[in-house]
Design an enzyme around this catalytic site. Sequence first.
Site, PDB file in Angstrom:
ATOM      1  N   PRO A  23      -4.683  -5.118   8.947  1.00 51.29           N
ATOM      2  CA  PRO A  23      -5.935  -5.243   9.706  1.00 51.29           C
ATOM      3  C   PRO A  23      -7.069  -5.769   8.842  1.00 51.29           C
ATOM      4  CG  PRO A  23      -5.269  -2.919   9.467  1.00 51.29           C
ATOM      5  CD  PRO A  23      -4.168  -3.742   8.926  1.00 51.29           C
ATOM      6  N   CYS A  25     -11.115  -6.677   9.688  1.00 46.60           N
ATOM      7  CA  CYS A  25     -12.247  -6.804  10.616  1.00 46.60           C
ATOM      8  C   CYS A  25     -12.831  -8.206  10.538  1.00 46.60           C
ATOM      9  CB  CYS A  25     -13.346  -5.819  10.240  1.00 46.60           C
ATOM     10  SG  CYS A  25     -13.013  -4.155  10.793  1.00 46.60           S
ATOM     11  N   GLN A 100      -4.913  -1.848  14.914  1.00 43.22           N
ATOM     12  CA  GLN A 100      -5.384  -0.670  14.183  1.00 43.22           C
ATOM     13  C   GLN A 100      -6.461   0.025  15.024  1.00 43.22           C
ATOM     14  OE1 GLN A 100      -7.933  -0.883  10.610  1.00 43.22           O
ATOM     15  NE2 GLN A 100      -6.406   0.364   9.573  1.00 43.22           N
ATOM     16  N   TYR A 181     -13.502   6.398   6.557  1.00 44.23           N
ATOM     17  CA  TYR A 181     -13.889   6.446   7.963  1.00 44.23           C
ATOM     18  C   TYR A 181     -13.531   7.830   8.527  1.00 44.23           C
ATOM     19  CZ  TYR A 181     -14.820   1.571   7.139  1.00 44.23           C
ATOM     20  OH  TYR A 181     -15.329   0.403   6.618  1.00 44.23           O
ATOM     21  N   ARG A 229      -2.803   4.487   8.342  1.00 41.23           N
ATOM     22  CA  ARG A 229      -3.285   3.965   7.050  1.00 41.23           C
ATOM     23  C   ARG A 229      -4.054   5.092   6.367  1.00 41.23           C
ATOM     24  NH1 ARG A 229      -6.084  -1.535   4.753  1.00 41.23           N
ATOM     25  NH2 ARG A 229      -3.996  -2.353   4.705  1.00 41.23           N
ATOM     26  N   ARG A 324      -6.090 -10.732   1.831  1.00 42.15           N
ATOM     27  CA  ARG A 324      -6.924 -11.893   1.489  1.00 42.15           C
ATOM     28  C   ARG A 324      -6.100 -13.129   1.159  1.00 42.15           C
ATOM     29  NH1 ARG A 324     -10.417  -8.311  -2.535  1.00 42.15           N
ATOM     30  NH2 ARG A 324      -8.304  -7.489  -2.751  1.00 42.15           N
TER      31      ARG A 324
HETATM   32  C1  LIG Z   1     -12.241  -9.387   5.642  1.00 42.58           C
HETATM   33  C2  LIG Z   1     -11.551  -8.079   5.469  1.00 42.58           C
HETATM   34  C3  LIG Z   1     -11.591  -7.142   6.486  1.00 42.58           C
HETATM   35  C4  LIG Z   1     -10.900  -5.934   6.350  1.00 42.58           C
HETATM   36  N1  LIG Z   1     -10.856  -5.058   7.413  1.00 42.58           N
HETATM   37  C5  LIG Z   1     -10.048  -3.985   7.362  1.00 42.58           C
HETATM   38  C6  LIG Z   1      -9.799  -3.197   8.517  1.00 42.58           C
HETATM   39  O1  LIG Z   1     -10.228  -3.515   9.634  1.00 42.58           O
HETATM   40  N2  LIG Z   1      -9.023  -2.092   8.374  1.00 42.58           N
HETATM   41  C7  LIG Z   1      -8.467  -1.735   7.175  1.00 42.58           C
HETATM   42  O2  LIG Z   1      -7.767  -0.712   7.102  1.00 42.58           O
HETATM   43  N3  LIG Z   1      -8.651  -2.501   6.084  1.00 42.58           N
HETATM   44  C8  LIG Z   1      -9.389  -3.615   6.157  1.00 42.58           C
HETATM   45  N4  LIG Z   1      -9.500  -4.438   5.071  1.00 42.58           N
HETATM   46  C9  LIG Z   1      -8.716  -4.144   3.855  1.00 42.58           C
HETATM   47  C10 LIG Z   1      -7.416  -4.955   3.838  1.00 42.58           C
HETATM   48  O3  LIG Z   1      -6.573  -4.624   4.932  1.00 42.58           O
HETATM   49  C11 LIG Z   1      -6.656  -4.749   2.520  1.00 42.58           C
HETATM   50  O4  LIG Z   1      -6.303  -3.394   2.402  1.00 42.58           O
HETATM   51  C12 LIG Z   1      -7.485  -5.176   1.312  1.00 42.58           C
HETATM   52  O5  LIG Z   1      -8.085  -6.433   1.523  1.00 42.58           O
HETATM   53  C13 LIG Z   1      -6.623  -5.228   0.037  1.00 42.58           C
HETATM   54  O6  LIG Z   1      -5.546  -6.118   0.215  1.00 42.58           O
HETATM   55  P1  LIG Z   1      -5.554  -7.627  -0.398  1.00 42.58           P
HETATM   56  O7  LIG Z   1      -5.746  -7.503  -1.883  1.00 42.58           O
HETATM   57  O8  LIG Z   1      -4.212  -8.200  -0.009  1.00 42.58           O
HETATM   58  O9  LIG Z   1      -6.697  -8.366   0.231  1.00 42.58           O
HETATM   59  C14 LIG Z   1     -10.209  -5.637   5.166  1.00 42.58           C
HETATM   60  C15 LIG Z   1     -10.215  -6.573   4.129  1.00 42.58           C
HETATM   61  C16 LIG Z   1     -10.841  -7.787   4.272  1.00 42.58           C
HETATM   62  C17 LIG Z   1     -10.769  -8.796   3.151  1.00 42.58           C
END
Ligand SMILES: Cc1cc2nc3c(=O)[nH]c(=O)nc-3n(C[C@H](O)[C@H](O)[C@H](O)COP(=O)(O)O)c2cc1C
Length: 382
Positions: A23, A25, A100, A181, A229, A324
């Site tokens: 997920p 946002c 989510q 949260y 999560r 990302r």
């Molecule tokens: C733009 C953005 C929005 C995110 N929104 C959520 C979200 O809605 N729910 C959540 O549990 N984590 C959210 N995250 C966290 C990511 O799911 C992930 O755990 C975090 O980016 C680390 O992983 P990565 O290194 O692969 O980016 C968000 C991350 C990014 C970059």
Amino acid sequence: MSSLFNGIVLGELSLQNRVVVPPMCQYMATDGLPCPWHDMHYGGLGISGAGLVIMEGTAVEAIGRISLGDLGLYNDEQEAALKQMLARIRTYSTAKWGIQLAHAGRKASSQVFDAPYPVPPEEGGWIPIGPSAIAHSDRWPAPTEMSQAEIARVVESFTDSARRAGRVGFDLIEVHAAHGYLISSFLSPVANRRTDDYGGSLENRMRFALQVASAVRAAWPSHKALGFRVNGTDWIDGGITIVESIKLAKALRLAGVDYLAVSSGGNSRQQKLPPVVPGYQVHIAQAIKEGSGIATMAVGMILDPKQADEIVASGRADLVAIARATLDDPRWALHAAQALGEEIAYPRSYWRTTGKTWPGYKLVHPPPGAETGMQPAQPGRR
Ligand SMILES: Cc1cc2nc3c(=O)[nH]c(=O)nc-3n(C[C@H](O)[C@H](O)[C@H](O)COP(=O)(O)O)c2cc1C
């Protein structure tokens, strides 16, 4: 054969591979409703090659939105809009689709692009709710401490959104119980100082999470998958620890939860994060998997196909979430499959861009250490 592209069954849900878009946002909704951005964004992710795409944190009630731009799934209009969007995407996407479900608790009502500041009331902000009247930081108003009737109402909101998610046609629900949260703040002694049945001992702090798990499981068809999560750790003395998370994992498993996505942090601004290096949270997913037997999804700085494959092959996690790196390269999984020597179905319209059909492929996606043969651009030439 790679381990990453070996399918997996979560509960009764079959995934064609273990790459997950977790997920993320988008903060582009109005009144919780998706807009053309969501069509474009999720349409693209639907042909990313990932076996599972989980839509962004979606609020179960209006005051549970992180910001005014969050998606919601608490009224008929939102349910109808998500149903239409998912149907459009599924015309071409062969991925499985999750959502989510989230409640932001004391971190709700935040500015979209100037987080972590709250939205003032005159601009539509509200006083958030939490387990105790303890502000997340000095920038925030103290939340209203929830009564037991309010706790029951939020459990019912998660349940109602789960029923709606079933009617929309999602395959999987992931409940957001991480990052400080609402559910995460109940679990953490940093935010939860209650003296009733919902605070104090771990058993009490887990009560809300377990009530949500049981209620959602009962409202969600048994053939569909349910995940949570969680924070493996709050990265702060006195916060959630890995030992506690393993106990939570065992209890969630008994409540019918099929997997845990293991993240960390977000409950306190005093947290001491470790260096955010590749795979920095994988050992936490591993400890929870080994300690509880539940399937886990690792997340955090998983960047490279070999790294992702090794995490699954070594049994440290069952699934890997690529966040990302997928925004950076929305065909991450299609490219990962080829890097690992797998055959993977491309969208038909893109058939001329695979490693087999396009001589340019190996030049733009060279195997590590390979000579690309590309000539550097000549200065002054077009
Ligand atoms: C733009 C953005 C929005 C995110 N929104 C959520 C979200 O809605 N729910 C959540 O549990 N984590 C959210 N995250 C966290 C990511 O799911 C992930 O755990 C975090 O980016 C680390 O992983 P990565 O290194 O692969 O980016 C968000 C991350 C990014 C970059």
